[in-house]
Scaffold this motif. Structure first.
Motif, PDB file in Angstrom:
ATOM      1  N   ASN A 319      75.361  29.168  32.233  1.00  0.00           N
ATOM      2  CA  ASN A 319      75.233  27.762  32.662  1.00  0.00           C
ATOM      3  C   ASN A 319      76.424  27.375  33.537  1.00  0.00           C
ATOM      4  OD1 ASN A 319      72.925  26.871  30.609  1.00  0.00           O
ATOM      5  ND2 ASN A 319      74.486  27.963  29.429  1.00  0.00           N
ATOM      6  N   GLN A 320      76.648  28.145  34.590  1.00  0.00           N
ATOM      7  CA  GLN A 320      77.887  27.984  35.357  1.00  0.00           C
ATOM      8  C   GLN A 320      78.015  26.608  36.009  1.00  0.00           C
ATOM      9  OE1 GLN A 320      77.436  31.300  38.073  1.00  0.00           O
ATOM     10  NE2 GLN A 320      76.599  32.470  36.392  1.00  0.00           N
ATOM     11  N   MET A 358      81.740  17.458  24.715  1.00  0.00           N
ATOM     12  CA  MET A 358      82.410  18.754  24.758  1.00  0.00           C
ATOM     13  C   MET A 358      82.844  19.186  23.369  1.00  0.00           C
ATOM     14  SD  MET A 358      84.620  18.708  28.291  1.00  0.00           S
ATOM     15  CE  MET A 358      84.853  20.486  28.213  1.00  0.00           C
ATOM     16  N   PHE A 359      83.267  18.238  22.532  1.00  0.00           N
ATOM     17  CA  PHE A 359      83.656  18.570  21.162  1.00  0.00           C
ATOM     18  C   PHE A 359      82.442  19.066  20.371  1.00  0.00           C
ATOM     19  CE2 PHE A 359      87.071  15.734  22.458  1.00  0.00           C
ATOM     20  CZ  PHE A 359      88.183  16.347  21.919  1.00  0.00           C
ATOM     21  N   LEU A 360      81.303  18.392  20.573  1.00  0.00           N
ATOM     22  CA  LEU A 360      80.095  18.819  19.872  1.00  0.00           C
ATOM     23  C   LEU A 360      79.647  20.197  20.355  1.00  0.00           C
ATOM     24  CD1 LEU A 360      77.850  18.275  17.901  1.00  0.00           C
ATOM     25  CD2 LEU A 360      76.626  17.007  19.694  1.00  0.00           C
ATOM     26  N   LEU A 361      79.760  20.435  21.657  1.00  0.00           N
ATOM     27  CA  LEU A 361      79.389  21.744  22.195  1.00  0.00           C
ATOM     28  C   LEU A 361      80.255  22.835  21.585  1.00  0.00           C
ATOM     29  CD1 LEU A 361      77.782  23.483  24.185  1.00  0.00           C
ATOM     30  CD2 LEU A 361      79.504  22.952  25.928  1.00  0.00           C
ATOM     31  N   TYR A 362      81.539  22.567  21.450  1.00  0.00           N
ATOM     32  CA  TYR A 362      82.445  23.554  20.863  1.00  0.00           C
ATOM     33  C   TYR A 362      82.056  23.871  19.418  1.00  0.00           C
ATOM     34  CZ  TYR A 362      86.671  25.483  18.731  1.00  0.00           C
ATOM     35  OH  TYR A 362      87.554  26.259  18.034  1.00  0.00           O
ATOM     36  N   SER A 363      81.579  22.871  18.713  1.00  0.00           N
ATOM     37  CA  SER A 363      81.262  23.060  17.289  1.00  0.00           C
ATOM     38  C   SER A 363      79.958  23.818  17.069  1.00  0.00           C
ATOM     39  CB  SER A 363      81.183  21.704  16.586  1.00  0.00           C
ATOM     40  OG  SER A 363      80.092  20.940  17.076  1.00  0.00           O
ATOM     41  N   ILE A 364      79.114  23.934  18.100  1.00  0.00           N
ATOM     42  CA  ILE A 364      77.807  24.566  17.888  1.00  0.00           C
ATOM     43  C   ILE A 364      77.614  25.865  18.673  1.00  0.00           C
ATOM     44  CG2 ILE A 364      76.731  22.327  17.429  1.00  0.00           C
ATOM     45  CD1 ILE A 364      75.522  22.403  20.208  1.00  0.00           C
ATOM     46  N   VAL A 365      78.591  26.242  19.528  1.00  0.00           N
ATOM     47  CA  VAL A 365      78.368  27.396  20.404  1.00  0.00           C
ATOM     48  C   VAL A 365      78.250  28.713  19.644  1.00  0.00           C
ATOM     49  CG1 VAL A 365      79.390  26.411  22.470  1.00  0.00           C
ATOM     50  CG2 VAL A 365      80.860  27.576  20.806  1.00  0.00           C
ATOM     51  N   ASP A 366      78.830  28.796  18.439  1.00  0.00           N
ATOM     52  CA  ASP A 366      78.765  30.060  17.701  1.00  0.00           C
ATOM     53  C   ASP A 366      77.958  29.934  16.416  1.00  0.00           C
ATOM     54  OD1 ASP A 366      80.498  28.454  16.336  1.00  0.00           O
ATOM     55  OD2 ASP A 366      81.999  30.021  15.978  1.00  0.00           O
ATOM     56  N   TYR A 373      68.393  26.621  23.973  1.00  0.00           N
ATOM     57  CA  TYR A 373      68.648  25.307  23.391  1.00  0.00           C
ATOM     58  C   TYR A 373      70.059  24.822  23.724  1.00  0.00           C
ATOM     59  CZ  TYR A 373      64.330  26.039  20.788  1.00  0.00           C
ATOM     60  OH  TYR A 373      63.027  26.267  20.447  1.00  0.00           O
ATOM     61  N   LEU A 374      71.030  25.749  23.793  1.00  0.00           N
ATOM     62  CA  LEU A 374      72.372  25.371  24.235  1.00  0.00           C
ATOM     63  C   LEU A 374      72.346  24.898  25.687  1.00  0.00           C
ATOM     64  CD1 LEU A 374      74.661  28.169  22.706  1.00  0.00           C
ATOM     65  CD2 LEU A 374      74.550  25.758  22.045  1.00  0.00           C
ATOM     66  N   VAL A 379      72.423  20.420  29.676  1.00  0.00           N
ATOM     67  CA  VAL A 379      71.727  19.624  30.694  1.00  0.00           C
ATOM     68  C   VAL A 379      71.599  18.182  30.230  1.00  0.00           C
ATOM     69  CG1 VAL A 379      69.521  19.291  31.883  1.00  0.00           C
ATOM     70  CG2 VAL A 379      70.474  21.587  31.655  1.00  0.00           C
ATOM     71  N   LEU A 380      71.294  18.006  28.961  1.00  0.00           N
ATOM     72  CA  LEU A 380      71.170  16.664  28.392  1.00  0.00           C
ATOM     73  C   LEU A 380      72.510  15.936  28.463  1.00  0.00           C
ATOM     74  CD1 LEU A 380      68.805  15.110  27.058  1.00  0.00           C
ATOM     75  CD2 LEU A 380      69.790  15.730  24.848  1.00  0.00           C
ATOM     76  N   CYS A 381      73.582  16.648  28.155  1.00  0.00           N
ATOM     77  CA  CYS A 381      74.921  16.048  28.212  1.00  0.00           C
ATOM     78  C   CYS A 381      75.281  15.622  29.637  1.00  0.00           C
ATOM     79  CB  CYS A 381      75.969  17.039  27.698  1.00  0.00           C
ATOM     80  SG  CYS A 381      75.933  17.300  25.919  1.00  0.00           S
TER      81      CYS A 381
END
Length: 428
Positions: A319-320, A358-366, A373-374, A379-381
């Motif tokens: 998702n560059q 960005m904080f939420l993305l960090y918490s769900i990436v792994d 879905y990521l 895209v939604l963000c």
């Protein structure tokens, strides 16, 4: 939205409702006077005289300064879209695919940068020529410059033939350009004066970016993967640097030397650190260590970007442009808010809501969530962050226009609120 208010002031036969600017903020805008100096020799002897000549001889007095700024920015948007059509992802600009990319797109970007820079220098001179200088013009110019940091960064990454997994080069270009711009605004917030050093981003930085694109057009982007500059300088480089293991971990050190791209990144990092250290040292020495809290949005953007990529590198690789856009929107919102608070003499809130995704993305990436879905979440963000920023810009511009009794893109037609400016000042 930070600093929201709901104040009403007389406006002809009806009331105008302010949702963002307070009474004190409006009064501060009316009293605001820009104070800045550019020590660049190129600006003093080339760029400024050129812009002055074009304004005095080719620009009608009916043209609004903000129209000149926006017209210049349209060239960067066109260049951005042109490069996007041929390089939708960085893979298309990597070593394996670069031969399929037409080189003229980089010439177009170089020209767009020079046109943007010239028109950006013209808008202030046009404002002084027509007597239409205003805080809105300064904020509008600053905001588009911030947007151009994002656009210029993405275009430069393509011109430099950067691969999507070359995180060191991506971070160097992205973080250096953003931090230089943000710290200059942060310094102005505290000192109330914008001081651009002899080598600075708006002058030499834009010219360097244009030169990168020009070289990519002339020699082909593959030149950045070669070691021609390193070979020419090899005999002058101390052996302790050439054989340093730390250097080889962060930058490409092939058998025949360091690539031209990595040398460019090293030079960019060195110039950025010199400017950042000087500005941060001066502000902290004169305004205390508490002033560093206003750097939190920038540090948050860079730190969270590093942590997300470190935890799951594929989030960026897949998702560059979305990831770079998320970084760009957060940067633009934070730095323009800092500038607006400087102009309205309000305390800057370093905890920006726009950075929460960005904080939420960090918490769900792994967490094992499927990549699609990521990608959908990112895209939604970006959609939500950009919508928030667009609405905020529209509200702020409209309120400033009403408060100052001016139009954004028209200096000929009288604003209906011009006659009651004195009444608004009394209410304030």
């Amino acid at each position: 939205m930070a600093h929201e208010s709901s104040n009403q002031y007389p406006h002809g036969n009806h009331d105008f409702q302010y949702r963002y600017l307070s009474q004190d903020a409006i009064q501060a805008l009316k009293n605001f006077r820009y104070n800045g100096v550019d020590h660049s020799l190129i600006y003093k002897h080339v760029l400024s005289p050129l812009a002055g000549f074009l304004v005095d001889n080719l620009t009608p007095s009916t043209v609004a300064p903000n129209s000149i700024t926006l017209f210049g920015f349209s060239f960067m948007i066109a260049s951005f879209l042109l490069i996007f059509c041929h390089c939708p992802t960085l893979e298309y600009c990597s070593a394996a695919e670069i031969t399929s990319v037409p080189s003229y797109i980089f010439l177009a970007n170089a020209i767009a940068l020079l046109v943007y820079q010239t028109l950006d220098n013209m808008d202030g001179k046009q404002a002084r020529k027509t007597g239409s200088s205003s805080p809105l013009g300064l904020l509008f110019d600053h905001g588009l410059d911030a947007c151009n940091v994002y656009i210029g960064t993405v275009n430069t990454l393509c011109a430099l033939c950067v691969a999507p997994d070359d995180f060191a080069a991506i971070a160097a270009v992205s973080f250096c350009t953003a931090s230089t711009f943000y710290v200059a605004t942060w310094e102005e917030y505290h000192t109330h004066k914008l001081v651009l050093p002899v080598i600075n981003g708006p002058s030499e930085g834009v010219l360097a970016s244009a030169m990168v694109s020009f070289l990519s057009w002339w020699y082909g982007p593959q030149m950045w993967l070669q070691s021609s500059v390193y070979e020419a300088m090899k005999s002058y480089i101390p052996p302790v640097i050439v054989g340093n293991d730390i250097m080889s971990q962060w930058f490409t050190m092939p058998q025949d030397g360091m690539t031209n791209r990595d040398l460019f990144c090293l030079l960019l990092i060195a110039c950025t650190l010199r400017e950042l250290i000087t500005k941060v040292w001066y502000v902290v020495a004169h305004y205390g260590i508490g002033s560093l809290k206003h750097l939190c949005p920038l540090l948050t953007l860079m730190t969270m970007s590093i942590l997300i990529v470190k935890r799951n590198p594929q989030v960026f690789v897949q998702n560059q442009r979305i990831a770079l856009t998320m970084f760009g929107i957060g940067f633009v919102e934070s730095v323009t808010a800092l500038m607006l608070d400087h102009m309205t003499k309000r305390p800057f809130d370093p905890f920006r809501r726009i950075l929460y995704p960005m904080f939420l993305l960090y918490s769900i990436v792994d967490m094992g969530i499927p990549a699609k879905y990521l990608s959908f979440y990112m895209v939604l963000c970006v959609s939500g962050m950009s919508s928030f920023l667009i609405v905020k810009i529209r509200v702020v511009v409209r309120e400033i226009c009403h408060a100052l009794g001016i139009w954004c893109f028209d200096i000929v037609t009288p604003h209906p609120n011009r006659a009651c400016k004195d009444d608004i000042k009394k209410v304030s």
